[in-house]
Design a protein around this motif. Structure first.
Motif, PDB file in Angstrom:
ATOM      1  N   ALA A  63       2.367 -38.250-119.586  1.00 36.11           N
ATOM      2  CA  ALA A  63       3.046 -39.463-120.056  1.00 36.11           C
ATOM      3  C   ALA A  63       3.200 -40.463-118.918  1.00 36.11           C
ATOM      4  CB  ALA A  63       4.410 -39.111-120.647  1.00 36.11           C
ATOM      5  N   ARG A  64       3.604 -39.979-117.734  1.00 37.58           N
ATOM      6  CA  ARG A  64       3.756 -40.884-116.594  1.00 37.58           C
ATOM      7  C   ARG A  64       2.420 -41.476-116.172  1.00 37.58           C
ATOM      8  NH1 ARG A  64       8.122 -37.270-113.255  1.00 37.58           N
ATOM      9  NH2 ARG A  64       9.988 -38.145-114.248  1.00 37.58           N
ATOM     10  N   ALA A  65       1.371 -40.667-116.147  1.00 38.26           N
ATOM     11  CA  ALA A  65       0.043 -41.157-115.768  1.00 38.26           C
ATOM     12  C   ALA A  65      -0.455 -42.205-116.769  1.00 38.26           C
ATOM     13  CB  ALA A  65      -0.944 -39.997-115.673  1.00 38.26           C
ATOM     14  N   ALA A  66      -0.231 -41.962-118.044  1.00 37.15           N
ATOM     15  CA  ALA A  66      -0.645 -42.925-119.070  1.00 37.15           C
ATOM     16  C   ALA A  66       0.115 -44.231-118.906  1.00 37.15           C
ATOM     17  CB  ALA A  66      -0.420 -42.340-120.462  1.00 37.15           C
ATOM     18  N   ARG A  67       1.394 -44.140-118.614  1.00 41.10           N
ATOM     19  CA  ARG A  67       2.208 -45.350-118.420  1.00 41.10           C
ATOM     20  C   ARG A  67       1.678 -46.158-117.239  1.00 41.10           C
ATOM     21  NH1 ARG A  67       8.306 -44.445-116.927  1.00 41.10           N
ATOM     22  NH2 ARG A  67       7.291 -43.544-115.119  1.00 41.10           N
ATOM     23  N   GLU A  68       1.384 -45.496-116.136  1.00 41.05           N
ATOM     24  CA  GLU A  68       0.881 -46.203-114.957  1.00 41.05           C
ATOM     25  C   GLU A  68      -0.487 -46.824-115.225  1.00 41.05           C
ATOM     26  OE1 GLU A  68       2.863 -46.871-112.395  1.00 41.05           O
ATOM     27  OE2 GLU A  68       4.338 -45.754-113.566  1.00 41.05           O
ATOM     28  N   GLY A  69      -1.359 -46.116-115.925  1.00 50.71           N
ATOM     29  CA  GLY A  69      -2.657 -46.673-116.288  1.00 50.71           C
ATOM     30  C   GLY A  69      -2.527 -47.880-117.191  1.00 50.71           C
ATOM     31  N   ALA A  70      -1.571 -47.819-118.098  1.00 46.57           N
ATOM     32  CA  ALA A  70      -1.351 -48.936-119.019  1.00 46.57           C
ATOM     33  C   ALA A  70      -0.828 -50.161-118.280  1.00 46.57           C
ATOM     34  CB  ALA A  70      -0.390 -48.524-120.127  1.00 46.57           C
ATOM     35  N   VAL A  71      -0.002 -49.954-117.261  1.00 47.37           N
ATOM     36  CA  VAL A  71       0.488 -51.081-116.462  1.00 47.37           C
ATOM     37  C   VAL A  71      -0.685 -51.769-115.772  1.00 47.37           C
ATOM     38  CG1 VAL A  71       1.830 -51.719-114.403  1.00 47.37           C
ATOM     39  CG2 VAL A  71       2.820 -50.202-116.117  1.00 47.37           C
ATOM     40  N   LEU A  72      -1.611 -50.981-115.218  1.00 48.94           N
ATOM     41  CA  LEU A  72      -2.799 -51.560-114.588  1.00 48.94           C
ATOM     42  C   LEU A  72      -3.621 -52.348-115.597  1.00 48.94           C
ATOM     43  CD1 LEU A  72      -3.895 -48.619-112.271  1.00 48.94           C
ATOM     44  CD2 LEU A  72      -2.736 -50.739-111.613  1.00 48.94           C
ATOM     45  N   GLU A  73      -3.750 -51.807-116.802  1.00 49.70           N
ATOM     46  CA  GLU A  73      -4.498 -52.513-117.856  1.00 49.70           C
ATOM     47  C   GLU A  73      -3.799 -53.817-118.217  1.00 49.70           C
ATOM     48  OE1 GLU A  73      -7.622 -53.323-120.163  1.00 49.70           O
ATOM     49  OE2 GLU A  73      -7.476 -51.576-118.856  1.00 49.70           O
ATOM     50  N   TRP A  74      -2.471 -53.795-118.317  1.00 51.76           N
ATOM     51  CA  TRP A  74      -1.680 -54.984-118.625  1.00 51.76           C
ATOM     52  C   TRP A  74      -1.923 -56.054-117.565  1.00 51.76           C
ATOM     53  CZ3 TRP A  74       1.715 -56.362-122.531  1.00 51.76           C
ATOM     54  CH2 TRP A  74       2.577 -57.424-122.276  1.00 51.76           C
ATOM     55  N   ARG A  75      -1.884 -55.648-116.295  1.00 49.61           N
ATOM     56  CA  ARG A  75      -2.029 -56.578-115.178  1.00 49.61           C
ATOM     57  C   ARG A  75      -3.399 -57.257-115.144  1.00 49.61           C
ATOM     58  NH1 ARG A  75       2.699 -57.435-114.937  1.00 49.61           N
ATOM     59  NH2 ARG A  75       4.122 -56.010-113.941  1.00 49.61           N
ATOM     60  N   LYS A  76      -4.417 -56.605-115.675  1.00 48.21           N
ATOM     61  CA  LYS A  76      -5.752 -57.199-115.712  1.00 48.21           C
ATOM     62  C   LYS A  76      -5.757 -58.523-116.462  1.00 48.21           C
ATOM     63  CE  LYS A  76      -8.444 -52.926-115.673  1.00 48.21           C
ATOM     64  NZ  LYS A  76      -9.372 -52.103-116.495  1.00 48.21           N
ATOM     65  N   HIS A  77      -4.809 -58.711-117.332  1.00 48.07           N
ATOM     66  CA  HIS A  77      -4.765 -59.894-118.195  1.00 48.07           C
ATOM     67  C   HIS A  77      -3.791 -60.956-117.705  1.00 48.07           C
ATOM     68  CE1 HIS A  77      -7.234 -57.830-121.181  1.00 48.07           C
ATOM     69  NE2 HIS A  77      -6.565 -56.752-120.810  1.00 48.07           N
ATOM     70  N   ASP A  78      -3.114 -60.712-116.581  1.00 48.92           N
ATOM     71  CA  ASP A  78      -2.106 -61.653-116.087  1.00 48.92           C
ATOM     72  C   ASP A  78      -2.658 -63.047-115.855  1.00 48.92           C
ATOM     73  OD1 ASP A  78      -0.150 -59.729-116.212  1.00 48.92           O
ATOM     74  OD2 ASP A  78       0.002 -59.432-114.044  1.00 48.92           O
ATOM     75  N   ALA A  79      -3.817 -63.173-115.204  1.00 41.21           N
ATOM     76  CA  ALA A  79      -4.367 -64.498-114.897  1.00 41.21           C
ATOM     77  C   ALA A  79      -4.691 -65.265-116.178  1.00 41.21           C
ATOM     78  CB  ALA A  79      -5.610 -64.367-114.025  1.00 41.21           C
ATOM     79  N   ALA A  80      -5.288 -64.596-117.150  1.00 41.61           N
ATOM     80  CA  ALA A  80      -5.620 -65.261-118.414  1.00 41.61           C
ATOM     81  C   ALA A  80      -4.357 -65.703-119.148  1.00 41.61           C
ATOM     82  CB  ALA A  80      -6.451 -64.333-119.301  1.00 41.61           C
ATOM     83  N   VAL A  81      -3.315 -64.905-119.079  1.00 40.59           N
ATOM     84  CA  VAL A  81      -2.051 -65.270-119.728  1.00 40.59           C
ATOM     85  C   VAL A  81      -1.433 -66.483-119.031  1.00 40.59           C
ATOM     86  CG1 VAL A  81       0.331 -64.508-120.130  1.00 40.59           C
ATOM     87  CG2 VAL A  81      -1.580 -62.990-120.680  1.00 40.59           C
TER      88      VAL A  81
END
Length: 110
Positions: A63-81
């Protein structure tokens, strides 16, 4: 043992882009009860609708690893947002300016 209880760790939405790890102690068809192991004070068990579960995992580490991976995925979109937000602010400013211009021009006609 049911598939649900074989996966007693869940991620629960905390806010946009972040989820909290939740340990499921018991559940019914409609609700889950458990606790947040990463919180400073673990209080009495809390219950939520099963719809609050974003995803289930067999272990705390998964669960912790999935959460951290998801944060990285979220951050990939920061510039576009940020770019989209800048465009939205510019469009809102243009709308506001056009509205004010229209009101002022109507006042000059009368």
């Amino acid at each position: 043992m049911s598939e649900r209880m074989e996966r007693p760790w869940a991620l629960m939405r905390h806010h946009a882009g972040w989820a909290d790890v939740f340990h499921i102690e018991s559940e019914t068809a409609d609700s889950i009860t458990g606790f947040y192991p990463d919180r400073e004070t673990v209080g009495p068990p809390v219950s939520y609708s099963v719809r609050a579960v974003l995803a289930r995992y067999p272990t705390l580490e998964a669960a912790r690893a999935a959460r951290e991976g998801a944060v990285l995925e979220w951050r990939k979109h920061d510039a576009a947002v940020r770019e989209a937000e800048d465009k939205l602010r510019a469009a809102e400013k243009a709308r506001e300016d056009a509205w004010l211009k229209s009101l002022r021009e109507a006042a000059d006609v009368g």
